[in-house]
Scaffold this active site. Structure first.
Site, mmCIF file in Angstrom:
data_model
loop_
_atom_site.group_PDB
_atom_site.id
_atom_site.type_symbol
_atom_site.label_atom_id
_atom_site.label_comp_id
_atom_site.label_asym_id
_atom_site.label_seq_id
_atom_site.Cartn_x
_atom_site.Cartn_y
_atom_site.Cartn_z
ATOM 1 N N LYS A 13 0.831 -1.216 0.000
ATOM 2 C CA LYS A 13 0.000 0.000 0.000
ATOM 3 C C LYS A 13 0.865 1.265 0.000
ATOM 4 C CE LYS A 13 -2.139 -0.956 3.908
ATOM 5 N NZ LYS A 13 -1.511 -2.231 4.300
ATOM 6 N N ARG A 88 -9.175 1.109 9.183
ATOM 7 C CA ARG A 88 -8.739 -0.261 9.482
ATOM 8 C C ARG A 88 -9.763 -1.003 10.322
ATOM 9 N NH1 ARG A 88 -2.762 0.726 9.045
ATOM 10 N NH2 ARG A 88 -1.623 -1.179 9.448
ATOM 11 N N ARG A 127 11.871 -5.638 3.807
ATOM 12 C CA ARG A 127 11.816 -4.192 4.069
ATOM 13 C C ARG A 127 12.737 -3.830 5.245
ATOM 14 N NH1 ARG A 127 5.988 -1.603 4.732
ATOM 15 N NH2 ARG A 127 5.929 -2.451 6.823
ATOM 16 N N ARG A 139 11.724 -0.376 11.417
ATOM 17 C CA ARG A 139 10.473 -0.319 12.186
ATOM 18 C C ARG A 139 10.453 -1.429 13.225
ATOM 19 N NH1 ARG A 139 5.352 0.373 8.236
ATOM 20 N NH2 ARG A 139 4.449 -0.705 10.028
ATOM 21 N N ARG A 150 0.077 -8.476 13.644
ATOM 22 C CA ARG A 150 -0.473 -7.489 12.699
ATOM 23 C C ARG A 150 -1.414 -8.180 11.712
ATOM 24 N NH1 ARG A 150 4.853 -4.868 10.471
ATOM 25 N NH2 ARG A 150 3.489 -3.548 9.232
#
Ligand code: AMP
Length: 200
Positions: A13, A88, A127, A139, A150
């Site tokens: 996204k 969300r 990532r 992160r 998640r």
């Protein structure tokens, strides 16, 4: 152009939103980025959100709704925005619907990036590795353990939005497993089609 990018963590996204920003000049409203900025700046919101984010859970609807309501009133959002990672939950979806209705504006389209769950954790770990290699901060939630949570949060709380927006006639799918360029092409095709429908 007012659109929502929907999909699980690691679906792409953020990457696709940035490409749309470059192409259309429409701002990307990423609640994840906004919350991370609040955590970094140690604001009240940041302090409340930090532990929840680190655990891979969702921050309260009240907090994120307030952040988005304030953000969409800024001048750069006058001609549209790309919502990335928001809404969300069903409560957030109702809230954004109300926010837009109060301002006399409508959503054009909700684009779901359809991906294979098995590929997601690999993308998240990549990532994290890339951030580290580039000397950027990794992160705290980009690791295998937090990712599981998640993804659970996504299925419990966010996936119901697929039906919600389908029922409103706003949902379009793109193949999130295709190459990045192909995903961008499909998204642009959806945006063009929705503009032709007179919705943009
Ligand atoms: P993201 O960058 O979109 O992956 O978001 C990172 C984290 O920020 C999520 O795991 C949540 O803890 C929090 N977050 C971001 N957007 C929302 C939202 N719309 N509702 C609740 N929590 C959010």
């Amino acid at each position: 152009m007012r659109l929502i990018l929907l999909g699980p963590p690691g679906a792409g996204k953020g990457t696709q939103a940035q490409r749309l920003v470059e192409k259309f000049g429409t701002p990307q409203l990423s609640t994840g980025d906004m919350l991370r900025a609040a955590v970094k700046a140690e604001t009240e919101v940041g302090k409340r959100a930090k532990a929840v984010m680190d655990a891979g859970e969702l921050v309260s609807d009240a907090i994120v709704n307030a952040i988005v309501a304030e953000r969409i009133d800024q001048a750069d959002c006058a001609n549209g925005f790309i919502l990335d990672g928001y809404p969300r939950t069903l409560v957030q979806a109702d809230a954004v619907g109300d926010m837009l209705a109060e301002r006399g504006i409508e959503l054009d389209v909700v684009i779901e990036l359809v991906v294979d769950d098995k590929a997601l954790v690999g993308r998240i770990l990549k990532r994290a590795e890339e951030a580290e290699a580039a000397g950027e901060a990794v992160r705290k939630d980009d690791n295998a353990e937090v990712f599981d949570e998640r993804l659970r949060e996504y299925y419990k709380k966010t996936a119901p939005l697929i039906g919600y927006y389908y029922a409103k006639g706003l949902l379009k799918n793109v193949d999130g497993m295709a190459s990045m360029d192909e995903v961008t092409r499909q998204i642009e095709a959806v945006i063009e089609a929705s503009a032709k429908d007179g919705k943009s």
